[in-house]
Enzyme design. Structure first.
Site, mmCIF file in Angstrom:
data_model
loop_
_atom_site.group_PDB
_atom_site.id
_atom_site.type_symbol
_atom_site.label_atom_id
_atom_site.label_comp_id
_atom_site.label_asym_id
_atom_site.label_seq_id
_atom_site.Cartn_x
_atom_site.Cartn_y
_atom_site.Cartn_z
ATOM 1 N NE ARG A 55 -3.995 -10.118 11.183
ATOM 2 C CZ ARG A 55 -4.376 -9.360 12.187
ATOM 3 N NH1 ARG A 55 -4.255 -9.827 13.439
ATOM 4 N NH2 ARG A 55 -4.849 -8.159 12.027
ATOM 5 N NE ARG A 98 0.468 -8.934 4.266
ATOM 6 C CZ ARG A 98 -0.603 -8.769 5.061
ATOM 7 N NH1 ARG A 98 -0.557 -9.162 6.322
ATOM 8 N NH2 ARG A 98 -1.705 -8.209 4.600
ATOM 9 C CD GLN A 203 -7.898 -9.627 8.202
ATOM 10 O OE1 GLN A 203 -9.026 -9.452 7.740
ATOM 11 N NE2 GLN A 203 -6.805 -9.452 7.483
ATOM 12 C CG ASP A 244 -1.327 -2.363 8.216
ATOM 13 O OD1 ASP A 244 -2.530 -2.211 8.501
ATOM 14 O OD2 ASP A 244 -0.708 -3.430 8.362
ATOM 15 C CG ASN A 254 -6.167 -0.209 9.693
ATOM 16 O OD1 ASN A 254 -5.224 -0.914 10.080
ATOM 17 N ND2 ASN A 254 -7.391 -0.379 10.150
ATOM 18 C CE LYS A 255 -6.532 -6.087 6.303
ATOM 19 N NZ LYS A 255 -5.665 -6.556 5.184
#
Ligand code: MRU
Length: 361
Positions: A55, A98, A203, A244, A254-255
């Site tokens: 990931r 993804r 994460q 991302d 992003n996350k």
């Protein structure tokens, strides 16, 4: 601090090509075990992206590129027309693993173009492999360059907040946001890191703390809800995260939870930096409104490490990413330099330069 933090040879590469096999660090096993998996088919590469064995946007991109090489090798005995058809079908399937990290689509398209331009299937397979393997070194070089540029933005001494994992584990090696921190430490800066745990998949708690602890960089784990109060107390000098997908205007996906950290940073006057290679910049999207946001299994929210915490049957919402508006970002650190607001012209200039050089940094 004894370690040379620019030397990444001591840790296995997150994504590697070893004797015709795709080798990955199994990130679902960390921090308990440092385990490697070897994959020999493009389908296995695609599954490793989907189930998050690998990931992080750049690591996903490099895995996809090597997955394309596996596809080209696997189909190289076919007639040319069938070969092209089979590799195209593999490309479409790998692309769908993804949706948010644009590095995935960028990498697949790059290898697909190499295959399409090859005279024979055998040559297509050889060239796909060479191009995919070259991307691994490119990724590390981009991270080291990002580190050099970004380290200048960090204080000589102080605490930096990061969210999720944008480290060696999210790339081939060294990292984007954590690469900036590594480079600052290598320059002699006294940096301490607060690592958001990053619910739901943790994460930050599992991977960022593991990496930094191995490097001897001081790190403190916090839950996501603790970051704002640290900022209020003046204990965060700046925030550095990865991305991302960055739209042409600088909006950055992003996350999930990154946006909340950016809002809190803005409120408290704390600079918020995004570190991302140019392969993460999607110049085709004018703003972040067009970035597809992955939604994952609601059980990731209601359960932790397989243990259900919510009552049976309670629904949950699980968007995996959010978009931080460009207005909340103080600078975007790329491998070609630092871009300041307004981001549009600077990103266009650096993306054009990287394309002219035939790579992405
Ligand atoms: O769902 P993940 O773990 O793939 O999400 C990763 C992130 O959000 C990272 O911050 C991002 O990919 C940048 S990695 C250099």
């Amino acid at each position: 601090m004894g370690a040379d933090l620019t030397d990444i040879s001591a840790v296995p590469r997150t994504v590697d090509w070893v004797e015709g096999r795709l080798r990955l660090i199994d990130q679902n096993a960390l921090p308990d075990r440092l385990a490697m998996v070897d994959l020999t088919t493009w389908q296995a590469a695609r599954n490793a992206i989907a189930d998050m064995t690998v990931r992080g946007a750049p690591a996903i991109g490099c895995t996809a590129a090597l997955g394309m090489a596996l596809a080209a090798h696997g189909y190289s005995a076919l007639q040319p027309a069938q070969f092209v058809q089979a590799v195209s079908a593999a490309a479409a399937d790998i692309r769908s693993a993804r949706p948010t990290a644009v590095n995935l689509m960028w990498a697949v398209d790059r290898i697909a173009a190499v295959v399409a331009a090859s005279p024979t299937p055998a040559e297509g397979a050889a060239r796909a492999e060479a191009a995919a393997v070259a991307m691994l070194a490119e990724d590390v070089a981009a991270n080291v360059a990002m580190g050099r540029y970004g380290a200048e933005l960090l204080p000589d001494e102080g605490s930096v907040l990061t969210h999720c994992n944008a480290g060696a584990l999210a790339t081939v090696g060294y990292g984007t946001a954590l690469g900036v921190i590594r480079a600052a430490v290598a320059m002699g800066k006294a940096i301490h890191v607060y690592s958001d745990e990053t619910r739901p998949r943790l994460q930050g708690m599992r991977l960022t703390t593991w990496e930094l602890q191995r490097d001897g960089i001081p790190v403190t784990a916090i839950t996501d809800s603790m970051a704002a109060v640290l900022m209020r107390q003046g204990r965060i000098a700046c925030v550095v995260v990865g991305a991302d997908r960055v739209a042409a205007n600088g909006d950055a996906a992003n996350k999930i939870g990154t946006y909340a950290a950016a809002v809190a940073a803005h409120h408290h006057g704390v600079p918020f930096y995004v570190a991302a290679p140019l392969s993460t910049v999607d110049m085709a999207l004018p703003t972040g409104d067009g970035i597809p946001i992955e939604e994952r299994d609601p059980a990731e929210v209601t359960c932790i490490a397989g243990v259900r915490l919510a009552p049976e049957g309670v629904p949950a919402w699980n968007p995996s990413f959010d978009v931080t508006p460009a207005a909340l970002i103080a600078a975007i650190i790329t491998g070609q330099g630092v871009v300041r607001p307004p981001f549009g012209p600077g990103l266009a200039r650096l993306a054009g330069r990287a394309a002219a050089q035939g790579g992405a940094s």
